[in-house]
Design a protein around this motif. Structure first.
Motif, mmCIF file in Angstrom:
data_model
loop_
_atom_site.group_PDB
_atom_site.id
_atom_site.type_symbol
_atom_site.label_atom_id
_atom_site.label_comp_id
_atom_site.label_asym_id
_atom_site.label_seq_id
_atom_site.Cartn_x
_atom_site.Cartn_y
_atom_site.Cartn_z
ATOM 1 N N GLU A 113 7.650 2.356 5.323
ATOM 2 C CA GLU A 113 9.067 2.532 5.057
ATOM 3 C C GLU A 113 9.223 3.158 3.677
ATOM 4 O O GLU A 113 8.293 3.164 2.869
ATOM 5 C CB GLU A 113 9.832 1.209 5.154
ATOM 6 C CG GLU A 113 9.278 0.095 4.289
ATOM 7 C CD GLU A 113 10.019 -1.214 4.538
ATOM 8 O OE1 GLU A 113 11.209 -1.290 4.162
ATOM 9 O OE2 GLU A 113 9.420 -2.131 5.127
ATOM 10 N N ALA A 114 10.392 3.672 3.416
ATOM 11 C CA ALA A 114 10.621 4.404 2.165
ATOM 12 C C ALA A 114 10.523 3.496 0.962
ATOM 13 O O ALA A 114 10.870 2.314 1.010
ATOM 14 C CB ALA A 114 11.985 5.090 2.207
ATOM 15 N N GLY A 115 10.023 4.028 -0.164
ATOM 16 C CA GLY A 115 9.939 3.291 -1.415
ATOM 17 C C GLY A 115 8.521 2.961 -1.801
ATOM 18 O O GLY A 115 7.551 3.444 -1.210
ATOM 19 N N GLY B 1 6.783 14.126 -4.626
ATOM 20 C CA GLY B 1 6.876 12.973 -5.519
ATOM 21 C C GLY B 1 7.421 11.726 -4.852
ATOM 22 O O GLY B 1 7.383 10.640 -5.450
ATOM 23 N N GLY B 2 7.919 11.832 -3.615
ATOM 24 C CA GLY B 2 8.460 10.673 -2.902
ATOM 25 C C GLY B 2 7.356 9.775 -2.361
ATOM 26 O O GLY B 2 6.223 10.206 -2.160
ATOM 27 N N SER B 3 7.698 8.498 -2.101
ATOM 28 C CA SER B 3 6.695 7.521 -1.664
ATOM 29 C C SER B 3 7.174 6.713 -0.460
ATOM 30 O O SER B 3 8.373 6.582 -0.204
ATOM 31 C CB SER B 3 6.356 6.547 -2.804
ATOM 32 O OG SER B 3 5.799 7.217 -3.910
ATOM 33 N N ALA B 4 6.197 6.192 0.261
ATOM 34 C CA ALA B 4 6.430 5.239 1.339
ATOM 35 C C ALA B 4 5.394 4.138 1.193
ATOM 36 O O ALA B 4 4.314 4.348 0.635
ATOM 37 C CB ALA B 4 6.315 5.917 2.698
ATOM 38 N N TRP B 5 5.727 2.945 1.687
ATOM 39 C CA TRP B 5 4.790 1.829 1.538
ATOM 40 C C TRP B 5 4.685 1.023 2.820
ATOM 41 O O TRP B 5 5.581 1.031 3.662
ATOM 42 C CB TRP B 5 5.204 0.920 0.386
ATOM 43 C CG TRP B 5 6.441 0.100 0.706
ATOM 44 C CD1 TRP B 5 7.737 0.521 0.671
ATOM 45 C CD2 TRP B 5 6.463 -1.268 1.108
ATOM 46 N NE1 TRP B 5 8.583 -0.490 1.046
ATOM 47 C CE2 TRP B 5 7.831 -1.603 1.308
ATOM 48 C CE3 TRP B 5 5.490 -2.243 1.312
ATOM 49 C CZ2 TRP B 5 8.239 -2.889 1.716
ATOM 50 C CZ3 TRP B 5 5.891 -3.516 1.722
ATOM 51 C CH2 TRP B 5 7.234 -3.838 1.917
ATOM 52 N N VAL C 236 0.874 -1.175 0.000
ATOM 53 C CA VAL C 236 0.000 0.000 0.000
ATOM 54 C C VAL C 236 0.911 1.224 0.000
ATOM 55 O O VAL C 236 1.700 1.419 0.929
ATOM 56 C CB VAL C 236 -0.923 0.008 1.237
ATOM 57 C CG1 VAL C 236 -1.764 1.277 1.273
ATOM 58 C CG2 VAL C 236 -1.820 -1.225 1.229
ATOM 59 N N VAL C 237 0.822 2.029 -1.048
ATOM 60 C CA VAL C 237 1.789 3.107 -1.282
ATOM 61 C C VAL C 237 1.129 4.466 -1.061
ATOM 62 O O VAL C 237 0.026 4.733 -1.545
ATOM 63 C CB VAL C 237 2.353 3.022 -2.720
ATOM 64 C CG1 VAL C 237 3.387 4.125 -2.947
ATOM 65 C CG2 VAL C 237 2.956 1.636 -2.974
ATOM 66 N N LEU C 238 1.852 5.309 -0.328
ATOM 67 C CA LEU C 238 1.445 6.708 -0.144
ATOM 68 C C LEU C 238 2.493 7.587 -0.802
ATOM 69 O O LEU C 238 3.691 7.478 -0.501
ATOM 70 C CB LEU C 238 1.336 7.054 1.339
ATOM 71 C CG LEU C 238 0.191 6.377 2.109
ATOM 72 C CD1 LEU C 238 0.310 6.656 3.603
ATOM 73 C CD2 LEU C 238 -1.157 6.850 1.587
ATOM 74 N N THR C 239 2.055 8.454 -1.717
ATOM 75 C CA THR C 239 2.961 9.321 -2.475
ATOM 76 C C THR C 239 2.669 10.776 -2.165
ATOM 77 O O THR C 239 1.507 11.201 -2.118
ATOM 78 C CB THR C 239 2.807 9.064 -3.988
ATOM 79 O OG1 THR C 239 3.121 7.686 -4.257
ATOM 80 C CG2 THR C 239 3.740 9.957 -4.791
ATOM 81 N N ASN C 240 3.723 11.539 -1.956
ATOM 82 C CA ASN C 240 3.587 12.965 -1.669
ATOM 83 C C ASN C 240 3.241 13.714 -2.948
ATOM 84 O O ASN C 240 4.065 13.859 -3.846
ATOM 85 C CB ASN C 240 4.904 13.497 -1.070
ATOM 86 C CG ASN C 240 4.813 14.967 -0.677
ATOM 87 O OD1 ASN C 240 3.766 15.593 -0.781
ATOM 88 N ND2 ASN C 240 5.932 15.512 -0.215
#
Length: 214
Positions: free
Chosen positions: A209-211, A149-153, A102-106
């Protein structure tokens, strides 16, 4: 007739004046007309403040206190729901497990931070939740800084219903709530049935965590 000597005469006149002054004072008191001492400027200021409930100017609270608190809340660095976009990555099958990132993107133009676990809930087309809230997999969270544009999952996992025999339902949407936020992000669910009841029906979620995935 005996003559009164001058000293005795003056003494008698003084005593008479004192008696007359006492009489006038007593009459004034009985009639309620005795004049009270004139209040000072400080007395009047204290009385006015106490009667109106106002705060003396020297103790006035700065008018921008509330505004400062709001500004602090807006700039504390935490990613807010309105600044994020949610998505679900491809399934990563394991030994009898189904695992999804599950990804959250800025999506904003500022750098912000995520820390902890996202909230997650499967819902049907009417918005009714299917199954209980996911359990949190034990872990030690770390802050994840997201530039624009950065993401965490976070991993969303459950036992394959075909193997576990759990009662299932097919969600329409996965609701994802960023840490420390109340507003959820909606992601269309296209990965089929999920366990909602019975044995081996629990769903778990990991810390962010990052990615974008493993």
């Amino acid at each position: 007739m005996a003559k009164t000597s001058p000293p005795v005469h003056r003494t008698a006149l003084f005593a008479s004046a004192v008696a007359m002054l006492a009489l006038l004072t007593a009459c004034g008191t009985e009639n309620g007309t005795t004049t009270a001492p004139r209040p000072t400027e400080a007395d009047r200021a204290t009385h006015t403040a106490g009667a109106t409930g106002s705060t003396p100017a020297s103790r006035a609270v700065p008018s921008d206190t509330a505004g400062s608190a709001s500004a602090s809340a807006r700039t504390d660095g935490r990613c807010q729901s309105s600044e994020l976009r949610a998505s679900v990555g491809r399934v990563d099958p394991g030994a009898g497990q189904r695992n999804f990132p599950v990804v959250l993107t800025n999506a904003s133009d500022r750098t912000c931070t995520l820390y902890g676990y996202p909230g997650a809930a499967f819902v049907d087309a009417s918005g009714r939740q299917l199954g209980p809230d996911p359990e949190r997999a034990p872990a030690s969270p770390e802050a994840v800084t997201l530039p624009p544009g950065g993401s965490a999952w976070a991993g969303l996992s459950f036992a394959s219903p075909e193997i576990s025999g759990a009662r299932t339902a097919t969600p329409a949407t996965l609701l994802v709530t960023p840490p420390d936020e109340r507003d959820s992000l909606r992601v269309r669910w296209t990965a089929g049935a999920v366990p909602v009841g019975g044995d081996e029906s629990s769903v778990s979620v990991t810390v962010l965590e990052a990615g974008t995935g493993p």
